[in-house]
Write an enzyme that holds these catalytic residues in place. Structure first.
Site, PDB file in Angstrom:
ATOM      1  N   ARG A  63      -1.658  26.590  13.087  1.00  0.00           N
ATOM      2  CA  ARG A  63      -2.213  25.305  13.546  1.00  0.00           C
ATOM      3  C   ARG A  63      -3.682  25.448  13.921  1.00  0.00           C
ATOM      4  NH1 ARG A  63      -2.889  23.033  18.796  1.00  0.00           N
ATOM      5  NH2 ARG A  63      -1.781  24.796  19.716  1.00  0.00           N
ATOM      6  N   HIS A 121       2.167  30.932  22.223  1.00  0.00           N
ATOM      7  CA  HIS A 121       1.523  29.672  22.611  1.00  0.00           C
ATOM      8  C   HIS A 121       2.138  28.436  21.950  1.00  0.00           C
ATOM      9  CE1 HIS A 121      -1.719  27.082  23.935  1.00  0.00           C
ATOM     10  NE2 HIS A 121      -2.068  26.785  22.689  1.00  0.00           N
ATOM     11  N   HIS A 151      -1.846  32.562  21.412  1.00  0.00           N
ATOM     12  CA  HIS A 151      -3.202  32.176  21.812  1.00  0.00           C
ATOM     13  C   HIS A 151      -3.953  33.461  22.138  1.00  0.00           C
ATOM     14  CE1 HIS A 151      -6.619  30.311  23.698  1.00  0.00           C
ATOM     15  NE2 HIS A 151      -6.162  29.125  23.337  1.00  0.00           N
ATOM     16  N   ARG A 169      -7.285  31.045  15.086  1.00  0.00           N
ATOM     17  CA  ARG A 169      -6.550  31.802  16.098  1.00  0.00           C
ATOM     18  C   ARG A 169      -5.781  33.000  15.594  1.00  0.00           C
ATOM     19  NH1 ARG A 169      -4.166  27.072  19.746  1.00  0.00           N
ATOM     20  NH2 ARG A 169      -6.252  26.593  20.502  1.00  0.00           N
ATOM     21  N   GLU A 196     -13.812  24.391  18.966  1.00  0.00           N
ATOM     22  CA  GLU A 196     -12.870  25.514  19.091  1.00  0.00           C
ATOM     23  C   GLU A 196     -12.764  26.223  17.756  1.00  0.00           C
ATOM     24  OE1 GLU A 196      -9.189  24.220  20.922  1.00  0.00           O
ATOM     25  OE2 GLU A 196     -10.276  23.159  22.490  1.00  0.00           O
TER      26      GLU A 196
END
Ligand code: FAD
Ligand code: SIN
Length: 533
Positions: A388, A353, A244, A292, A116
């Site tokens: 994060r 998110h 997100h 992200r 990811e």
């Protein structure tokens, strides 16, 4: 009134992991897990991509995982904590496997590892695209095997009990504020009862419902953070709300949006704008797999430029069989709304998110309130910093549930119940005349937060949000003082507090860092520090 040795608020990965450990260690002590919804209705259940953990030292290393986490965290991670989480992660994953969770393996029995955004290696263990559902299932099954764990569903925790309820003045500077238990709304009798505990753990999850669209389910209303704040506990870094990048866009949808896991981009999915351009190459050399905050901001910018409400995720070129195998849930969901991902692109837009900040804890998950621990998404442990890293949340929750347990187990024998706790005083309150007032205020709150405190912020927007929240706060406090409480009212009150905390932290941060981007201060300040309220 009920008494329990360990009181756990929340039945997601953090709360259940803690409860199981206590039950294993102390067969003669009581563990009470409370959840305001059904047992499995948690953010945990919806986790898709998986759990980031170093499981193969031939292709990965702790140092790489630490480095990736620090880079994503943009200067605000506590490196020592990151190291603990990464290095203790494999043991915690082993444990949940022992408790029955299954992660996908290849024909040789080796774990399949996904990738990811922000990860330098394939390291994400997963169960197809329903990893959270599988972990939650295994945890609940393990819980059932312990006779000393009681799980109460549909029970709403209203407030933490401290010296304040015994008539003492408690402020942020009061030393040794102690948690004696909680007041809960008993949904059967509609009364507020007391539960006393030696040790209390907040594992109440996220805050996504504060925004108009979110990947989080309806339970994610920030109750634990709001309760800890009201009890004068320390809260930090609330400005870092992670959006997100790729929630499924469905016109007119409010509330929970279906997630298209980042692992799809890990398998080669490409973001495109309405001209068909694979625009991420203009924003970051890591393209679609940049962290992200960068991808969400890029999408936001593309949507603003074109005046559209979504961009596209192109999976048409991906191997059909492999896609269906890894992402059956996404495949089916898309089909159900008329999208065959091999023929059509998926419309996606960012959605709230994850809350990187929360209740400030030390390295053992202890909060600033004595006998009160926090773990999982409601906690701010220092691992996520300003952003994060994908799939580090399930990992952090398990590592910190273990750390809370390790600390609490050494203290439990020295903690007594506090008996002189008054009953809840509901005098002077009457049934609400119009529940619709609560729903309308909630919509206003979500509108304010989405319009003024979203992915890109500035000072005027934050000031506007602050003024509007003040009014909502005043009106809701009046309702709270005068009407009998309901879960809807309690959640609204908590969400207004969360909105306030996000705006307050965002206003204090006069720079742009990680998930907090303020166009009035586009660069980074010289001091990387947490904002603690
Ligand atoms: P939760 O699992 O949210 O549990 C919270 C519990 O607290 C619930 O039982 C709730 O009912 C209870 N509760 C809350 N308030 C009260 C109250 N007032 N009274 C009583 N009970 C209360 N992270 C990853 O690492 N990898 C992923 O692949 C991943 N994918 C995700 C996908 C989605 C769609 C979402 C929403 C999140 C994802 N995350 C992922 C994040 C991760 O799932 C969560 O951060 C994590 O599961 C939180 O676990 P938790 O135990 O802290 O809280
Ligand atoms: C995802 O699967 O994209 C979500 C992972 C996460 O939130 O860590």
């Amino acid at each position: 009134m009920q008494q329990t040795d360990f009181l756990v608020i929340g039945s997601g990965i953090a709360g259940l992991s803690f409860a199981i450990k206590c039950a294993q260690e102390f067969p003669d002590r009581t563990i009470l897990v409370i959840t305001k919804a059904s047992a499995d209705e948690t953010n945990t259940k919806y986790a898709q991509g998986g759990i980031a953990v170093v499981s193969d030292t031939a292709t990965d290393s702790f140092e790489q995982h630490i480095e990736d986490t620090l880079i994503a965290g943009d200067g605000l991670c506590n490196e020592a904590i990151v190291r603990k989480v990464v290095e203790e992660g494999p043991a915690r994953v082993e444990e949940i496997i022992e408790w029955g969770a299954q992660f996908d393996k290849d024909d040789q029995g080796i774990f399949k590892k996904g990738k990811e955004g922000g990860h330098s290696a394939h390291r994400i263990l997963h169960h197809k695209d329903v990893t959270g559902q599988e972990m939650e299932r295994a945890l609940l099954q393990a819980v059932e095997s312990f006779s000393n764990i009681q799980l109460i569903k549909h029970c709403f925790v209203v407030d933490l009990i401290t010296q304040h309820h015994r008539g003492y003045l408690v402020t942020k500077s009061t030393p040794d504020i102690v948690c004696y238990g909680v007041y809960v709304l008993n949904r059967e009798t509609n009364t507020i009862d007391k539960i006393l505990s030696r040790v209390t753990v907040l594992a109440t999850g996220g805050v996504g419902q504060v925004y108009r669209t979110t990947t989080n389910p309806a339970i994610a209303t920030g109750d634990g953070v709001a309760m800890a704040y009201r009890a004068k506990g320390r809260i930090e870094n609330m400005e870092f709300i992670q959006f997100h990048p790729t929630a499924l866009y469905e016109p007119g949808l409010r509330g929970q949006a279906f997630l298209i896991t980042e692992a799809v981009r890990g398998e080669g999915g490409i973001l495109r704008n309405h001209q068909g351009d694979d625009f991420m190459r203009h924003y970051d050399t890591r393209k679609d797999l940049a962290p992200r905050d960068i991808v969400a901001r890029a999408i936001d910018s593309e949507m603003k430029k074109s005046g559209t409400e979504h961009v596209w995720l192109d999976c048409r070129h991906l191997d059909e069989k492999k896609f269906k195998e890894h992402f059956p849930n996404i495949y089916e969901k898309c089909l159900s709304i008329g999208i065959n991902i091999h023929q059509q692109q998926i419309p996606v837009a960012p959605a709230a998110h994850y809350s990187c900040g929360g209740i400030k804890t030390n390295e053992w998950g202890a909060t600033s309130i004595v006998n009160l621990y926090a773990c999982g998404e409601c906690a701010s442990t220092g691992v996520h910093g300003a952003n994060r890293l994908a799939s580090n949340s399930l990992l952090e929750a398990m590592v910190f549930a273990h750390r809370c347990f390790t600390d609490a187990k050494n203290k439990i024998a020295t903690i007594d119940f506090q008996q002189d706790i008054p009953d809840w005083n509901a005098k002077g309150t009457t049934e609400p005349r119009e529940m619709i007032l609560i729903t309308q205020s909630l919509k206003e709150l979500q509108q304010i937060m989405s319009d003024y405190v979203g992915i890109v912020r500035n000072d005027i927007r934050l000031q506007r949000a602050s003024r509007r929240l003040d009014l909502l706060f005043e009106e809701t406090e009046q309702l709270y003082q005068n009407t009998t409480v309901s879960p809807q009212l309690l959640e609204l009150r908590n969400m207004i507090t969360i909105g306030y905390l996000i705006v307050k932290c965002a206003s204090f941060r006069k720079e742009s860092r990680g998930l907090h981007y303020n166009t009035d201060y586009p660069g980074q300040g010289s001091m990387a520090q947490n904002i603690v309220l």
